[in-house]
Scaffold this motif. Sequence first.
Motif, PDB file in Angstrom:
ATOM      1  N   MET A   1     -15.846 -60.695  96.924  1.00  0.00           N
ATOM      2  CA  MET A   1     -15.424 -61.124  95.599  1.00  0.00           C
ATOM      3  C   MET A   1     -14.270 -62.099  95.730  1.00  0.00           C
ATOM      4  SD  MET A   1     -15.168 -58.084  92.897  1.00  0.00           S
ATOM      5  CE  MET A   1     -16.501 -57.762  91.852  1.00  0.00           C
ATOM      6  N   GLY A   2     -14.373 -63.194  95.047  1.00  0.00           N
ATOM      7  CA  GLY A   2     -13.318 -64.189  95.081  1.00  0.00           C
ATOM      8  C   GLY A   2     -12.236 -63.901  94.062  1.00  0.00           C
ATOM      9  N   GLY A   3     -11.187 -64.689  94.136  1.00  0.00           N
ATOM     10  CA  GLY A   3     -10.079 -64.534  93.200  1.00  0.00           C
ATOM     11  C   GLY A   3     -10.444 -65.053  91.821  1.00  0.00           C
ATOM     12  N   LEU A   4      -9.582 -64.808  90.877  1.00  0.00           N
ATOM     13  CA  LEU A   4      -9.791 -65.243  89.509  1.00  0.00           C
ATOM     14  C   LEU A   4      -9.206 -66.644  89.361  1.00  0.00           C
ATOM     15  CD1 LEU A   4     -10.919 -64.052  86.880  1.00  0.00           C
ATOM     16  CD2 LEU A   4      -8.631 -63.380  86.296  1.00  0.00           C
ATOM     17  N   GLY A   5     -10.054 -67.623  89.132  1.00  0.00           N
ATOM     18  CA  GLY A   5      -9.598 -69.002  89.019  1.00  0.00           C
ATOM     19  C   GLY A   5      -9.189 -69.362  87.604  1.00  0.00           C
ATOM     20  N   ALA A   6      -8.866 -70.627  87.409  1.00  0.00           N
ATOM     21  CA  ALA A   6      -8.429 -71.111  86.103  1.00  0.00           C
ATOM     22  C   ALA A   6      -9.537 -70.960  85.058  1.00  0.00           C
ATOM     23  CB  ALA A   6      -7.984 -72.558  86.202  1.00  0.00           C
ATOM     24  N   SER A   7     -10.775 -71.256  85.462  1.00  0.00           N
ATOM     25  CA  SER A   7     -11.877 -71.143  84.496  1.00  0.00           C
ATOM     26  C   SER A   7     -12.098 -69.681  84.096  1.00  0.00           C
ATOM     27  CB  SER A   7     -13.160 -71.739  85.078  1.00  0.00           C
ATOM     28  OG  SER A   7     -13.517 -71.071  86.270  1.00  0.00           O
ATOM     29  N   GLY A   8     -11.903 -68.758  85.014  1.00  0.00           N
ATOM     30  CA  GLY A   8     -12.041 -67.343  84.696  1.00  0.00           C
ATOM     31  C   GLY A   8     -10.974 -66.868  83.722  1.00  0.00           C
ATOM     32  N   VAL A   9      -9.743 -67.356  83.907  1.00  0.00           N
ATOM     33  CA  VAL A   9      -8.650 -66.983  83.005  1.00  0.00           C
ATOM     34  C   VAL A   9      -8.919 -67.528  81.610  1.00  0.00           C
ATOM     35  CG1 VAL A   9      -6.192 -67.290  82.539  1.00  0.00           C
ATOM     36  CG2 VAL A   9      -6.958 -66.809  84.859  1.00  0.00           C
ATOM     37  N   ILE A  10      -9.374 -68.763  81.530  1.00  0.00           N
ATOM     38  CA  ILE A  10      -9.680 -69.372  80.229  1.00  0.00           C
ATOM     39  C   ILE A  10     -10.798 -68.589  79.534  1.00  0.00           C
ATOM     40  CG2 ILE A  10     -10.656 -71.436  79.117  1.00  0.00           C
ATOM     41  CD1 ILE A  10      -9.153 -73.087  81.245  1.00  0.00           C
ATOM     42  N   LEU A  11     -11.799 -68.188  80.287  1.00  0.00           N
ATOM     43  CA  LEU A  11     -12.900 -67.416  79.715  1.00  0.00           C
ATOM     44  C   LEU A  11     -12.406 -66.071  79.183  1.00  0.00           C
ATOM     45  CD1 LEU A  11     -15.963 -67.262  79.219  1.00  0.00           C
ATOM     46  CD2 LEU A  11     -16.157 -66.208  81.483  1.00  0.00           C
ATOM     47  N   LEU A  12     -11.538 -65.406  79.944  1.00  0.00           N
ATOM     48  CA  LEU A  12     -10.985 -64.129  79.484  1.00  0.00           C
ATOM     49  C   LEU A  12     -10.152 -64.291  78.215  1.00  0.00           C
ATOM     50  CD1 LEU A  12      -9.951 -62.432  82.831  1.00  0.00           C
ATOM     51  CD2 LEU A  12     -11.786 -61.757  81.289  1.00  0.00           C
ATOM     52  N   VAL A  13      -9.372 -65.345  78.132  1.00  0.00           N
ATOM     53  CA  VAL A  13      -8.554 -65.597  76.946  1.00  0.00           C
ATOM     54  C   VAL A  13      -9.443 -65.857  75.731  1.00  0.00           C
ATOM     55  CG1 VAL A  13      -6.905 -67.206  75.892  1.00  0.00           C
ATOM     56  CG2 VAL A  13      -6.532 -66.380  78.220  1.00  0.00           C
ATOM     57  N   LEU A  14     -10.497 -66.632  75.910  1.00  0.00           N
ATOM     58  CA  LEU A  14     -11.420 -66.902  74.798  1.00  0.00           C
ATOM     59  C   LEU A  14     -12.114 -65.623  74.328  1.00  0.00           C
ATOM     60  CD1 LEU A  14     -13.027 -70.294  75.870  1.00  0.00           C
ATOM     61  CD2 LEU A  14     -11.410 -69.883  74.011  1.00  0.00           C
ATOM     62  N   ILE A  15     -12.532 -64.780  75.252  1.00  0.00           N
ATOM     63  CA  ILE A  15     -13.180 -63.520  74.869  1.00  0.00           C
ATOM     64  C   ILE A  15     -12.188 -62.624  74.124  1.00  0.00           C
ATOM     65  CG2 ILE A  15     -14.169 -61.381  75.789  1.00  0.00           C
ATOM     66  CD1 ILE A  15     -15.468 -63.112  77.985  1.00  0.00           C
ATOM     67  N   ALA A  16     -10.949 -62.550  74.622  1.00  0.00           N
ATOM     68  CA  ALA A  16      -9.922 -61.746  73.950  1.00  0.00           C
ATOM     69  C   ALA A  16      -9.648 -62.293  72.557  1.00  0.00           C
ATOM     70  CB  ALA A  16      -8.647 -61.727  74.783  1.00  0.00           C
ATOM     71  N   LEU A  17      -9.607 -63.598  72.424  1.00  0.00           N
ATOM     72  CA  LEU A  17      -9.377 -64.234  71.127  1.00  0.00           C
ATOM     73  C   LEU A  17     -10.497 -63.876  70.147  1.00  0.00           C
ATOM     74  CD1 LEU A  17      -7.502 -66.148  69.591  1.00  0.00           C
ATOM     75  CD2 LEU A  17      -8.885 -68.045  70.411  1.00  0.00           C
ATOM     76  N   LEU A  18     -11.733 -63.886  70.625  1.00  0.00           N
ATOM     77  CA  LEU A  18     -12.858 -63.532  69.762  1.00  0.00           C
ATOM     78  C   LEU A  18     -12.839 -62.044  69.390  1.00  0.00           C
ATOM     79  CD1 LEU A  18     -15.751 -65.564  71.416  1.00  0.00           C
ATOM     80  CD2 LEU A  18     -14.701 -65.982  69.188  1.00  0.00           C
ATOM     81  N   LEU A  19     -12.466 -61.182  70.342  1.00  0.00           N
ATOM     82  CA  LEU A  19     -12.490 -59.749  70.077  1.00  0.00           C
ATOM     83  C   LEU A  19     -11.348 -59.296  69.165  1.00  0.00           C
ATOM     84  CD1 LEU A  19     -13.409 -58.267  73.577  1.00  0.00           C
ATOM     85  CD2 LEU A  19     -14.828 -58.318  71.534  1.00  0.00           C
ATOM     86  N   PHE A  20     -10.147 -59.784  69.429  1.00  0.00           N
ATOM     87  CA  PHE A  20      -8.966 -59.262  68.738  1.00  0.00           C
ATOM     88  C   PHE A  20      -8.435 -60.179  67.637  1.00  0.00           C
ATOM     89  CE2 PHE A  20      -8.801 -57.403  73.027  1.00  0.00           C
ATOM     90  CZ  PHE A  20      -8.943 -56.078  72.679  1.00  0.00           C
ATOM     91  N   GLY A  21      -8.763 -61.432  67.669  1.00  0.00           N
ATOM     92  CA  GLY A  21      -8.277 -62.360  66.662  1.00  0.00           C
ATOM     93  C   GLY A  21      -6.914 -62.930  67.048  1.00  0.00           C
TER      94      GLY A  21
END
Length: 77
Positions: A1-21
């Motif tokens: 498993m590789g590390g969490l890159g910039a694109s992964g962090v952006i994806l997580l932030v977008l998912i959190a934004l959609l889930l929590f507002g």
Amino acid sequence: MGGLGASGVILLVLIALLLFGPKKLPELGRAFGKTLREFKSGAREMMDDDDYKDKDKSRIEVNRTENNEKENKRLPD
């Protein structure tokens, strides 16, 4: 498993934004920061306690050694 890159962090932030507002994210960030700070301080306290106990043990061993040396000394004949 590789590390969490910039694109992964952006994806997580977008998912959190959609889930929590957008209103809940700052609150979640603050809560996460407080939790992380408390965890770090607790871990630091545990490490300090362990260091203190180690120093006490070494101090006790030194005192025992000194006492044994005093007891083993003989008076001149």
